[in-house]
Design a protein around this motif. Structure first.
Motif, PDB file in Angstrom:
ATOM      1  N   PHE A 135      -7.185   3.983   6.621  1.00  0.00           N
ATOM      2  CA  PHE A 135      -7.790   2.722   7.035  1.00  0.00           C
ATOM      3  C   PHE A 135      -7.927   2.597   8.551  1.00  0.00           C
ATOM      4  N   ILE A 160     -11.857   5.097   5.265  1.00  0.00           N
ATOM      5  CA  ILE A 160     -12.202   3.943   4.423  1.00  0.00           C
ATOM      6  C   ILE A 160     -12.612   2.786   5.332  1.00  0.00           C
ATOM      7  N   PHE A 183      -7.607  -5.115  -0.183  1.00  0.00           N
ATOM      8  CA  PHE A 183      -7.109  -3.798   0.243  1.00  0.00           C
ATOM      9  C   PHE A 183      -5.628  -3.577  -0.088  1.00  0.00           C
ATOM     10  N   THR A 217     -14.338  -1.953  -0.508  1.00  0.00           N
ATOM     11  CA  THR A 217     -14.278  -0.840   0.438  1.00  0.00           C
ATOM     12  C   THR A 217     -15.530   0.014   0.316  1.00  0.00           C
ATOM     13  N   GLU A 269      -8.671   0.338  -4.967  1.00  0.00           N
ATOM     14  CA  GLU A 269      -9.539  -0.095  -3.867  1.00  0.00           C
ATOM     15  C   GLU A 269     -10.816   0.722  -3.772  1.00  0.00           C
TER      16      GLU A 269
END
Length: 644
Positions: free
Chosen positions: A334, A358, A589, A81, A75
């Motif tokens: 996240f 992120i 993701f 991202t 990712e």
């Protein structure tokens, strides 16, 4: 030398094994994959029926320990991202391709530990143990082959050529032995034949099913929320790992056959899932007057919610806290504080972290926003219409908009239960689409996005060629007499976020979508590489009976229309890019993105239609900001240095 270092480490640390308790016997205070004992078991005999279960759970604990690196490598190096002011140095290095062997997320060892455990189990497991006439050790034995192949595939994606061995390393002298290296093709050549033997047998391909498929309690999060696990979904189906090997190695028909067999054997449909249209003031005030409100609840979000998420085939469930076992850093990175010990009345709101590391990238949001939404007007039989103010609704289900401490940001919801997804039904269908396209059936590949191989497509398709119809009755037989009832109610993956894509009334059509993607590529690469494929053709004007129309002087009436002059190779390249977009919209993701991009780039290079390194140029365009730092047209720069 670096390879020897982690092989020596493995010889000391991986064996002897730790044993793990049976899942059905777990209590709420236990690790998902832990025993009550801290004792090491030296050279276990593997001659008892229950040993297989203990060892399989031990192997899966190794997968837990590698899974954050698996997700973050794919990712952070992709385009979906982006880093922010809170991102760690290790994440920044992954994202900008400057990671060295000291990077926290550069560890070949965590994957070789899985491999060595599998090698030991395969070498020493007594597979002759019987219950009645059933060889009770075989399901776990096959899992060892399957998980080992999956781990080798991840290593090759991360490092290119990697040391390869199938015998267990148990001492330093074995670790010091010179090892041959293999790339993805070599790994496929070495491991696929045995996997195929198991995948071809429905009995051997079935994964272990501990606790009869019932959910198992594995403890409580710190906020006193219970977590359960479906043990069957912790397993790696051998047919899917085999399909991945074939797909990565460019053996497209073998890949398609492997994916199809799994779908057929498990009667797995791409069902009619959908996402809610966002209920915003902006949309309510400006929505079309003939809008038909048929989306009353989201089903797509169920793919990643709860402890037994729909659509999920394989996941890696992490422990509820560090006292109970291996946890994941992904929720926190996240933006979700899954393991917080705070117990206030505002607990849920305080779980959203301004200091997330992120963020979803502008590229991901732009791709989602660019999708048209297709809706059926209230009047029966009306043509499906489009609205462009909505975008792809999966984004709204996936990203939660948070206002906190005078700041606003998005929290990504897929890791809110501490589960990491390896295979979903959507994953399999999209990889099947990729394989069908490269087999030379771009129309059949597009059908997976638009309609699904349902009963309506078989009888009413306006775009499937006779060649594709024949293939779908024989080579990949969705429409054989035996199979077509299984898939009769399938749906298109693109509909999950964009409404009514199926059928002849929807504007989401094969030729128009392919041509729009062609124009996008033309804009990116220039008309020198992608020349205009529209030509003007004179066609007769026909009346309602299909007869030629003549003017007053008796001359046949004609009309000038633009016609697309596709070559199949050009069309395959365009459809592959549509599939690439769908990978992003559906699987964002989840830990696939950079691996998907590199695989597509390799296959574009091998096809050679736009030159020997078009794939490298394509990847560099996809990752344009990263390409300013490192030359991504050179495949050597796609890999990490092999670290600890």
């Amino acid at each position: 030398m670096k390879a020897m270092i982690f092989l020596r480490k493995m010889a000391k640390a991986v064996l002897p094994f730790y044993l793990f308790t049976l899942l059905p016997m777990m209590t709420s205070c236990q690790d998902i994959l832990e025993t009550e004992s801290n004792l090491q078991i030296f050279d276990p005999e593997l001659d008892q029926k229950t040993d297989s279960m203990f060892y399989t759970l031990g192997i899966l604990k190794g997968v837990q320990q590698a899974i954050d690196q698996y997700v973050l490598f794919n990712e952070m190096r992709g385009e979906l991202t982006t880093i922010n002011q809170y991102s760690s140095t290790d994440l920044r290095e992954l994202a900008n391709f400057s990671a060295t062997t000291t990077n926290k997320y550069d560890s070949a060892y965590v994957f070789y530990r899985i491999i060595n455990n599998c090698n030991y189990f395969i070498a020493h497991r007594d597979t002759s143990l019987l219950t009645g006439s059933k060889k009770v050790a075989m399901p776990e034995y096959v899992q060892a082959y399957s998980i080992r192949a999956w781990a080798y595939l991840q290593l090759a994606k991360m490092y290119g050529e990697v040391p390869f061995f199938t015998e267990p390393i148990t001492n330093i002298s074995e670790a010091n032995a010179v090892r041959e290296k293999k790339d993805i093709r070599g790994i496929c050549e070495a491991l696929a034949p045995q996997l195929r033997v198991y995948a071809d047998s429905s009995a051997l391909a079935a994964v272990p099913n501990y606790n009869g498929g019932n959910l198992v309690d594995v403890g409580y999060f710190n906020n006193n929320t219970r977590k359960q696990v479906n043990a069957r979904k912790m397993m790696f189906p051998v047919g899917l790992v085999l399909g991945d090997l074939y797909l990565e190695a460019g053996q497209y028909e073998d890949a398609a056959k492997s994916y199809f067999k799994y779908l057929k054997d498990n009667k797995l449909l791409a069902k009619d899932y959908s996402s809610d249209v966002p209920n915003t003031d902006e949309f309510r005030l400006s929505r079309p007057t003939d809008w038909h409100e048929y989306n009353t609840s989201s089903r797509w979000r169920s793919f990643f919610e709860g402890d037994n998420p729909t659509d999920v085939i394989t996941y890696v469930p992490m422990a509820v806290n560090k006292l109970n076992g291996q946890t994941s850093d992904l929720p926190r990175l996240f933006g979700y504080d899954l393991y917080t010990t705070e117990a206030s009345s505002s607990f849920s709101s305080n779980m959203y972290l301004l200091e997330r590391e992120i963020d979803p990238s502008p590229t991901y949001k732009a791709l989602s926003d660019a999708q048209l939404y297709y809706y059926q007007p209230e009047s029966a039989g009306a043509e499906v219409k489009t609205v462009d103010m909505i975008g792809d609704c999966r984004r709204n289900e996936l990203l939660k908009f948070i206002s906190k401490d005078d700041s606003t940001f998005y929290e990504m919801r897929k890791y809110e239960r501490g589960n990491v997804f390896i295979y979903r039904a959507s994953t399999v269908y999209l990889r099947l689409a990729e394989a069908l396209n490269r087999m030379g059936y771009p129309d059949a590949a597009f059908a997976i996005l638009k309609d699904g191989f349902n009963e309506d497509l078989e009888t009413d398709s306006t775009y499937l060629t006779a060649e594709s119809h024949a293939m779908l009755r024989s080579t990949i037989p969705f429409y054989s007499t035996e199979n077509k009832a299984i898939f009769a109610k399938s749906a298109g993956i693109h509909s999950y976020g964009t409404g009514v894509t199926a059928g002849v009334r929807s504007p989401y059509q094969y030729t128009s979508m392919a041509y729009q993607k062609y124009l996008d590529l033309q804009e990116q690469f220039g008309k020198e590489l992608f020349p205009d494929i529209l030509v003007e053709v004179s066609l007769p004007v026909l009346d309602e009976e299909g007869e030629q129309v003549y003017d007053d002087e008796g001359n046949p009436v004609t009309k000038i229309v633009p016609v697309l002059t596709w070559s199949k190779e050009a069309l395959m390249n365009v459809v592959e890019d549509l599939i690439c977009d769908e990978y992003a919209l559906e699987l964002a993701f989840e830990g696939h993105r950079f691996g998907d991009l590199c695989r597509l780039a390799r296959h574009k290079n091998e096809a050679g239609i736009y030159g020997s390194n078009f794939g490298g140029q394509w990847l560099a365009k996809k990752l344009e900001k990263k390409s300013a730092v490192v030359d991504l047209t050179n495949p050597a720069n796609w890999y990490l240095p092999m670290g600890k």
